[in-house]
Scaffold this motif. Structure first.
Motif, mmCIF file in Angstrom:
data_model
loop_
_atom_site.group_PDB
_atom_site.id
_atom_site.type_symbol
_atom_site.label_atom_id
_atom_site.label_comp_id
_atom_site.label_asym_id
_atom_site.label_seq_id
_atom_site.Cartn_x
_atom_site.Cartn_y
_atom_site.Cartn_z
ATOM 1 N N HIS A 198 97.056 29.950 -13.832
ATOM 2 C CA HIS A 198 95.996 30.489 -14.251
ATOM 3 C C HIS A 198 95.047 30.031 -15.239
ATOM 4 N N ASN A 199 95.004 28.721 -15.729
ATOM 5 C CA ASN A 199 94.069 28.689 -17.006
ATOM 6 C C ASN A 199 92.689 28.155 -16.006
ATOM 7 N N TYR A 200 92.094 29.068 -15.232
ATOM 8 C CA TYR A 200 91.107 28.436 -14.698
ATOM 9 C C TYR A 200 90.489 26.754 -15.840
ATOM 10 N N GLY A 201 89.594 27.389 -17.004
ATOM 11 C CA GLY A 201 89.228 26.555 -18.081
ATOM 12 C C GLY A 201 89.377 25.214 -18.621
ATOM 13 N N MET A 202 91.352 25.072 -18.280
ATOM 14 C CA MET A 202 91.505 24.101 -18.832
ATOM 15 C C MET A 202 92.843 23.908 -18.317
ATOM 16 N N SER A 216 101.543 25.308 -27.314
ATOM 17 C CA SER A 216 100.253 25.944 -28.073
ATOM 18 C C SER A 216 98.999 26.071 -26.315
ATOM 19 N N GLU A 217 99.679 25.192 -26.154
ATOM 20 C CA GLU A 217 98.863 24.725 -24.265
ATOM 21 C C GLU A 217 99.174 26.179 -23.015
ATOM 22 N N VAL A 218 100.278 25.413 -23.274
ATOM 23 C CA VAL A 218 100.296 26.441 -22.342
ATOM 24 C C VAL A 218 101.071 28.481 -23.172
ATOM 25 N N PHE A 219 100.986 28.847 -24.068
ATOM 26 C CA PHE A 219 101.928 29.980 -24.860
ATOM 27 C C PHE A 219 103.149 29.804 -24.481
ATOM 28 N N ASP A 220 103.087 31.171 -24.238
ATOM 29 C CA ASP A 220 105.038 31.564 -24.349
ATOM 30 C C ASP A 220 104.987 31.262 -22.887
ATOM 31 N N PHE A 221 105.929 30.940 -22.249
ATOM 32 C CA PHE A 221 106.593 30.655 -21.049
ATOM 33 C C PHE A 221 107.935 30.503 -20.922
ATOM 34 N N ALA A 222 108.862 30.759 -21.541
ATOM 35 C CA ALA A 222 110.045 31.049 -21.265
ATOM 36 C C ALA A 222 111.055 31.917 -21.845
ATOM 37 N N SER A 223 111.424 32.994 -22.237
ATOM 38 C CA SER A 223 112.267 33.758 -23.126
ATOM 39 C C SER A 223 113.767 34.431 -22.467
ATOM 40 N N ALA A 256 108.158 32.078 -16.719
ATOM 41 C CA ALA A 256 107.213 32.616 -16.827
ATOM 42 C C ALA A 256 107.122 32.592 -15.641
ATOM 43 N N ALA A 257 107.654 32.455 -14.613
ATOM 44 C CA ALA A 257 107.408 31.499 -12.581
ATOM 45 C C ALA A 257 105.962 32.314 -12.454
ATOM 46 N N GLU A 258 104.910 33.473 -13.038
ATOM 47 C CA GLU A 258 104.539 33.987 -12.147
ATOM 48 C C GLU A 258 103.213 33.075 -13.105
ATOM 49 N N ASP A 259 103.100 32.309 -14.004
ATOM 50 C CA ASP A 259 102.009 32.191 -14.550
ATOM 51 C C ASP A 259 101.954 30.374 -14.479
ATOM 52 N N VAL A 260 103.358 29.913 -14.354
ATOM 53 C CA VAL A 260 103.529 28.718 -14.491
ATOM 54 C C VAL A 260 104.745 28.497 -14.268
ATOM 55 N N VAL A 261 104.590 26.382 -13.470
ATOM 56 C CA VAL A 261 105.834 26.325 -12.863
ATOM 57 C C VAL A 261 105.867 24.957 -13.157
ATOM 58 N N VAL A 262 107.801 24.760 -13.458
ATOM 59 C CA VAL A 262 108.454 24.164 -14.727
ATOM 60 C C VAL A 262 109.180 23.613 -14.139
ATOM 61 N N GLU A 263 109.047 21.708 -14.636
ATOM 62 C CA GLU A 263 109.746 21.207 -13.413
ATOM 63 C C GLU A 263 110.503 20.282 -14.525
ATOM 64 N N ILE A 264 111.750 19.888 -14.590
ATOM 65 C CA ILE A 264 112.711 18.515 -14.969
ATOM 66 C C ILE A 264 112.497 17.136 -14.195
ATOM 67 N N VAL A 265 111.912 17.032 -15.145
ATOM 68 C CA VAL A 265 111.433 15.215 -14.754
ATOM 69 C C VAL A 265 112.488 13.697 -15.632
#
Ligand SMILES: [Zn+2]
Length: 285
Positions: free
Chosen positions: A134-138, A86-93, A104-113
């Motif tokens: 791209h979430n400038y508000g939050m 819910s915080e970052v919407f759909d980001f992998a498909s 969706a690497a244009e929009d989100v950086v995903v790291e495995i830590v």
């Protein structure tokens, strides 16, 4: 659009649900894989009306090999697994190759830590943390979704070079814990081994520090002897994963109800960890 409550999928409600979908001439389904699989299995095992779909998209929980096969067989199209929060919407498909989930690497950086926040190498499981661009508000920076997963190495057969997540293994609080403080990750159980057996649903529950129970809904039509053999086989298959300190039991049940929000939980622990643990190399097991 037809909305079906995943908590409404009782056996006696399924004929009316399939009728509703057929009457609405639905062309695609989006839902939790375990819920869609209940509908698909009902259609397959009854004389119910068939549904031929153009697309099936699953999300919210892991798409198991068994559910994937059932959905493809019944609906005539292989499901696409989708990962959203819910915080970052759909980001992998999944793409058409179905070899992991493209981020969706244009929009989100995903790291495995690992538990210290240090990135692990490709192929190793760890906590999924995301930074959306791209979430400038939050803005969320290295936000821990509470899920575990792994990045895949190599290039997808589809040709896209977007990074890929392997099949997700769910919430990190689904780790099992031993008395010695060892953690057992859901991924380390290799539960997809159950896909080759006559098992409709399963759930692994750590009841206490010394006891893990695997609940199984066996496929219909098995004799008492076959059920007994199935129980023994599953026990032998998984007992080694827990080590000697845990008593592992296999029990049959009629139905495994979805948990909060209608999601099916494959593995969960009723106990808190014994002590804080770290996971060098991020193997998470
Ligand atoms: Zn691809």
């Amino acid at each position: 659009m037809v909305h079906i409550d995943p908590n409404s999928l009782a056996d006696d409600a399924l004929p009316a649900i399939v009728n509703r979908l057929a009457r609405a001439n639905v062309q695609g389904l989006i839902g939790y894989p375990a819920s869609l699989s209940v509908i698909a299995s009902f259609i397959e095992q009854s004389s119910s009306q068939r549904l031929t779909l153009k697309a099936v998209i699953t999300g919210g929980e892991q798409l198991t090999d068994r559910d994937r096969r059932v959905l493809a067989r019944v609906f005539g199209t292989e499901p696409h697994s989708n990962y959203s929060a819910s915080e970052v919407f759909d980001f992998a498909s999944e793409c058409m190759a179905h070899c992991g989930l493209h981020i969706a690497a244009e929009d989100v950086v995903v790291e495995i830590v690992d538990d210290s926040g240090i990135p692990v190498t490709q192929g190793h499981q760890g906590r999924i943390v995301v930074t959306n661009l791209h979430n400038y508000g939050m803005p969320f920076i290295r936000y821990d979704l509470g899920d575990t997963g792994a990045l895949l190495s190599g290039t997808c057969p589809c040709g896209s070079e977007l990074p890929r997540l392997s099949g997700l293994v769910g919430k990190s609080n689904t780790y099992l814990h031993t008395r010695s403080g060892r953690r057992i990750s859901p991924g380390g159980l290799y539960l997809d081994r159950l896909a080759s057996l006559p098992v409709v649903q399963y759930q692994v529950v750590q009841e206490d520090l010394d006891t893990v129970v695997m609940y199984l809904v066996p496929a219909a039509g098995q004799s008492p002897e076959e059920l007994s053999a199935l129980r023994e086989k599953v026990h032998d298959m998984f007992v080694g994963a827990f080590g000697e300190s845990i008593r592992f039991d296999v029990q049959f049940t009629d139905r495994i109800a979805p948990g909060a929000a209608g999601k099916h939980t494959f593995v969960f622990s009723k106990i808190a960890p014994v002590a804080p643990t770290s996971s060098p190399g991020g193997r998470g097991s």
